[in-house]
Scaffold this motif. Structure first.
Motif, PDB file in Angstrom:
ATOM      1  N   ARG A  46     -14.173  23.016  10.969  1.00 25.33           N
ATOM      2  CA  ARG A  46     -12.946  23.189  10.270  1.00 25.33           C
ATOM      3  C   ARG A  46     -12.316  22.887  11.619  1.00 25.33           C
ATOM      4  NH1 ARG A  46     -13.023  28.880  10.107  1.00 25.33           N
ATOM      5  NH2 ARG A  46     -15.539  28.718  11.080  1.00 25.33           N
ATOM      6  N   ASP A  86     -19.473  23.949  10.366  1.00 25.14           N
ATOM      7  CA  ASP A  86     -19.168  24.984   9.306  1.00 25.14           C
ATOM      8  C   ASP A  86     -20.211  24.164   7.628  1.00 25.14           C
ATOM      9  OD1 ASP A  86     -17.313  26.829  10.282  1.00 25.14           O
ATOM     10  OD2 ASP A  86     -16.520  24.367  10.579  1.00 25.14           O
ATOM     11  N   LEU A  97     -21.935  27.265   7.314  1.00 28.02           N
ATOM     12  CA  LEU A  97     -21.666  28.462   6.442  1.00 28.02           C
ATOM     13  C   LEU A  97     -22.593  27.443   4.572  1.00 28.02           C
ATOM     14  CD1 LEU A  97     -17.726  28.989   7.524  1.00 28.02           C
ATOM     15  CD2 LEU A  97     -20.337  30.321   7.789  1.00 28.02           C
ATOM     16  N   ARG A 146     -26.515  28.988   2.246  1.00 28.64           N
ATOM     17  CA  ARG A 146     -25.604  29.131   2.182  1.00 28.64           C
ATOM     18  C   ARG A 146     -25.634  31.022   3.211  1.00 28.64           C
ATOM     19  NH1 ARG A 146     -26.624  28.477  -3.094  1.00 28.64           N
ATOM     20  NH2 ARG A 146     -24.493  27.334  -4.295  1.00 28.64           N
ATOM     21  N   LEU A 166     -15.146  26.850   1.053  1.00 30.09           N
ATOM     22  CA  LEU A 166     -15.622  25.787   2.519  1.00 30.09           C
ATOM     23  C   LEU A 166     -15.267  24.286   2.161  1.00 30.09           C
ATOM     24  CD1 LEU A 166     -16.423  26.294   5.739  1.00 30.09           C
ATOM     25  CD2 LEU A 166     -18.558  25.461   4.660  1.00 30.09           C
TER      26      LEU A 166
END
Length: 195
Positions: free
Chosen positions: A94, A115, A143, A159, A178
């Motif tokens: 991100r 991420d 993530l 996950r 996401l």
């Protein structure tokens, strides 16, 4: 050449020494596990390299359209919070966490967990070390992660805080909340001769 893992229990490479090792041997790919084992990986073959490039292109096009973060290739080594230094086949971070890193940290091996990561199993990869690597990513704070396994015609979806989901190929994968709007059809990543 197959992947080689060296136990470096009695030898500790500093971040700078590891960086120099990688720079001085650019024809090989290096990683370290959270335990400090040094992994030496040979370059991938043409088919795996093509598949990997297509994954990066798909992720990069989505990211260019959304401008939500940054996309990275398998040449990028991330220094994970658990001490491992890993280079996923494709990664995404991100915008905010990436831009919070000082420029010097962005130039070398960034001390951040992506991420989102994608690993593509090549013909020479053993499955269990890849699964261990995926778990290491999750332990480090990744993530969402996909392990694409053309040899067994499956994809494993990791996950945070959830059991691993296994799907048979071909399938359509979603970037979920996401990566909003990112989807990937895995029919292009199947080679029936590998099944």
């Amino acid at each position: 050449m197959n992947t080689v893992t060296l136990n470096l229990d009695r030898i500790h490479l500093t971040d700078e020494q590891f960086y120099q090792l990688c720079q001085n041997n650019s024809d090989l790919n290096f990683e370290t596990t959270a335990k400090g084992d040094l992994i030496i990986m040979p370059p991938v073959g043409g088919e795996s390299g093509n598949r990997e490039a297509e994954l990066i292109v798909d992720l990069g096009i989505w990211n260019r359209q959304t401008r939500l973060g940054y996309t990275f290739s398998s040449s990028t080594i991330f220094k994970l919070p658990n001490g491992a230094k890993r280079s996923p086949d494709a990664a995404w971070i991100r915008r905010e966490p990436w831009e919070a890193l000082p420029p010097e940290q962005r130039r070398k091996f960034p001390p951040i967990a992506p991420d989102f990561v994608i690993e593509l199993r090549s013909a020479t990869d053993d499955l269990q070390p890849l699964r261990d690597k995926m778990q290491e990513y999750m332990d480090a704070g990744v993530l969402l992660a996909w392990l694409i396994n053309p040899q067994q015609q499956q994809v494993e979806i990791y996950r945070q805080g959830q059991p691993v989901e296994i799907r048979n190929l071909p399938t359509e994968l979603s970037g979920e909340a996401l990566l909003p709007g990112f989807s990937l059809s895995l029919s292009a990543y199947i080679d029936n001769t590998l099944g």
